[in-house]
Design a protein around this motif. Structure first.
Motif, mmCIF file in Angstrom:
data_model
loop_
_atom_site.group_PDB
_atom_site.id
_atom_site.type_symbol
_atom_site.label_atom_id
_atom_site.label_comp_id
_atom_site.label_asym_id
_atom_site.label_seq_id
_atom_site.Cartn_x
_atom_site.Cartn_y
_atom_site.Cartn_z
ATOM 1 N N THR A 86 0.844 -1.199 0.000
ATOM 2 C CA THR A 86 0.000 0.000 0.000
ATOM 3 C C THR A 86 0.877 1.245 0.000
ATOM 4 O O THR A 86 0.665 2.179 -0.785
ATOM 5 N N THR A 87 1.885 1.250 0.856
ATOM 6 C CA THR A 87 2.824 2.375 0.928
ATOM 7 C C THR A 87 3.578 2.529 -0.386
ATOM 8 O O THR A 87 3.781 3.644 -0.872
ATOM 9 N N LYS A 88 3.962 1.400 -0.982
ATOM 10 C CA LYS A 88 4.699 1.453 -2.250
ATOM 11 C C LYS A 88 3.852 2.064 -3.373
ATOM 12 O O LYS A 88 4.366 2.814 -4.207
ATOM 13 N N ILE A 89 2.562 1.761 -3.397
ATOM 14 C CA ILE A 89 1.685 2.370 -4.410
ATOM 15 C C ILE A 89 1.665 3.884 -4.230
ATOM 16 O O ILE A 89 1.778 4.638 -5.196
ATOM 17 N N ILE A 90 1.531 4.319 -3.002
ATOM 18 C CA ILE A 90 1.404 5.754 -2.739
ATOM 19 C C ILE A 90 2.739 6.490 -2.903
ATOM 20 O O ILE A 90 2.797 7.539 -3.542
ATOM 21 N N LYS A 91 3.823 5.934 -2.363
ATOM 22 C CA LYS A 91 5.118 6.623 -2.370
ATOM 23 C C LYS A 91 6.019 6.252 -3.545
ATOM 24 O O LYS A 91 7.023 6.916 -3.794
ATOM 25 N N GLY A 92 5.691 5.166 -4.246
ATOM 26 C CA GLY A 92 6.550 4.696 -5.323
ATOM 27 C C GLY A 92 7.676 3.849 -4.760
ATOM 28 O O GLY A 92 7.752 3.618 -3.557
ATOM 29 N N GLY A 93 8.551 3.377 -5.636
ATOM 30 C CA GLY A 93 9.664 2.562 -5.186
ATOM 31 C C GLY A 93 10.459 2.031 -6.352
ATOM 32 O O GLY A 93 10.109 2.253 -7.511
ATOM 33 N N ASN A 94 11.566 1.351 -6.042
ATOM 34 C CA ASN A 94 12.370 0.743 -7.100
ATOM 35 C C ASN A 94 13.242 -0.352 -6.533
ATOM 36 O O ASN A 94 13.367 -0.509 -5.327
ATOM 37 N N GLY A 95 13.824 -1.132 -7.441
ATOM 38 C CA GLY A 95 14.784 -2.140 -7.064
ATOM 39 C C GLY A 95 14.246 -3.532 -6.818
ATOM 40 O O GLY A 95 15.013 -4.480 -6.796
ATOM 41 N N VAL A 96 12.957 -3.690 -6.616
ATOM 42 C CA VAL A 96 12.415 -5.014 -6.318
ATOM 43 C C VAL A 96 12.210 -5.813 -7.603
ATOM 44 O O VAL A 96 12.478 -7.010 -7.652
ATOM 45 N N TRP A 97 11.750 -5.160 -8.656
ATOM 46 C CA TRP A 97 11.409 -5.845 -9.904
ATOM 47 C C TRP A 97 12.309 -5.420 -11.067
ATOM 48 O O TRP A 97 11.963 -5.607 -12.219
ATOM 49 N N GLY A 98 13.426 -4.818 -10.789
ATOM 50 C CA GLY A 98 14.319 -4.374 -11.854
ATOM 51 C C GLY A 98 14.705 -2.917 -11.660
ATOM 52 O O GLY A 98 14.552 -2.346 -10.580
ATOM 53 N N THR A 99 15.165 -2.314 -12.741
ATOM 54 C CA THR A 99 15.708 -0.958 -12.634
ATOM 55 C C THR A 99 14.673 0.140 -12.842
ATOM 56 O O THR A 99 14.925 1.290 -12.498
ATOM 57 N N VAL A 100 13.537 -0.182 -13.432
ATOM 58 C CA VAL A 100 12.518 0.839 -13.692
ATOM 59 C C VAL A 100 11.763 1.130 -12.394
ATOM 60 O O VAL A 100 11.157 0.238 -11.815
ATOM 61 N N PRO A 101 11.810 2.391 -11.924
ATOM 62 C CA PRO A 101 11.117 2.713 -10.676
ATOM 63 C C PRO A 101 9.601 2.787 -10.869
ATOM 64 O O PRO A 101 9.123 3.082 -11.958
ATOM 65 N N MET A 102 8.887 2.489 -9.797
ATOM 66 C CA MET A 102 7.437 2.676 -9.808
ATOM 67 C C MET A 102 7.162 4.112 -9.382
ATOM 68 O O MET A 102 7.648 4.564 -8.342
ATOM 69 N N ALA A 103 6.393 4.803 -10.193
ATOM 70 C CA ALA A 103 6.070 6.196 -9.894
ATOM 71 C C ALA A 103 5.161 6.274 -8.667
ATOM 72 O O ALA A 103 4.342 5.383 -8.440
ATOM 73 N N PRO A 104 5.294 7.334 -7.891
ATOM 74 C CA PRO A 104 4.391 7.508 -6.749
ATOM 75 C C PRO A 104 2.988 7.887 -7.216
ATOM 76 O O PRO A 104 2.820 8.486 -8.278
ATOM 77 N N HIS A 105 2.002 7.519 -6.428
ATOM 78 C CA HIS A 105 0.606 7.853 -6.714
ATOM 79 C C HIS A 105 0.035 8.537 -5.467
ATOM 80 O O HIS A 105 -0.773 7.966 -4.745
ATOM 81 N N THR A 106 0.490 9.757 -5.245
ATOM 82 C CA THR A 106 0.178 10.470 -4.002
ATOM 83 C C THR A 106 -1.277 10.883 -3.876
ATOM 84 O O THR A 106 -1.729 11.204 -2.784
ATOM 85 N N THR A 107 -2.012 10.827 -4.966
ATOM 86 C CA THR A 107 -3.429 11.214 -4.897
ATOM 87 C C THR A 107 -4.339 10.042 -4.520
ATOM 88 O O THR A 107 -5.520 10.248 -4.248
ATOM 89 N N ILE A 108 -3.789 8.840 -4.495
ATOM 90 C CA ILE A 108 -4.596 7.678 -4.112
ATOM 91 C C ILE A 108 -4.678 7.615 -2.594
ATOM 92 O O ILE A 108 -3.655 7.672 -1.902
#
Length: 126
Positions: A86-108
C-alpha cells in the motif's frame, strides 16, 4: 434412577445446543468476513481500472512492471505485506522488480490503495 437419566440427558442436550450455537456464530462470522473480502477485492479491481496502473501492469503478463499474478506469487496476503505494498503504491519505489522505478501515486487514498493491493494479492492463474 429415571429422573437422573432424564436430567443427565437434558444437560447433555443443552450443552450440545450451546456448542451448535457457537459453531453457527463462528460460521456466520467467517462468511461475513469472506463476503467483506470479496467486496474489497472487487472494489480494488474497479479502483485499478480507473487508475493509470494498466500503463505499466497487466493481470498475467509482465510489461514495464510485474504482472499482478507475479506480485501475488511473490507476496503472501499478510497484513505486513498489504501495508508495505500500500505504501509502495502511494510513495513509489524501485529495485524489487528491476531498474525501472514505480512512480508515486500520491493522490490515491490509503484505504483505496489497500483495496487495490488486496485485489492484486488475490489474483490467481486462471
Amino acid at each position: 434412577m429415571k429422573k437422573a437419566i432424564f436430567l443427565l440427558t437434558a444437560i447433555v442436550l443443552l450443552m450440545a445446543s450451546f456448542k451448535n450455537a457457537d459453531s453457527e456464530i463462528k460460521n456466520k462470522v467467517v462468511a461475513k468476513n469472506f463476503v467483506h473480502d470479496i467486496l474489497q477485492t472487487t472494489s480494488g479491481e474497479k479502483l485499478i481500472d480507473k487508475s493509470d496502473c494498466s500503463s505499466c501492469h497487466t493481470k498475467l503478463e509482465t510489461m514495464i512492471g510485474p504482472a499482478y499474478l507475479e506480485i501475488a506469487q511473490k507476496y503472501k496476503p499478510t497484513e505486513k505485506n498489504i501495508n508495505n505494498l500500500t505504501t509502495k503504491i502511494i510513495k513509489g519505489g524501485n529495485g524489487v522488480w528491476g531498474t525501472v522505478p514505480m512512480a508515486p501515486h500520491t493522490t490515491i487514498k490509503k484505504e483505496d490503495a489497500k483495496k487495490m493491493v488486496k485485489y492484486i494479492l488475490a489474483v490467481k492463474n486462471d
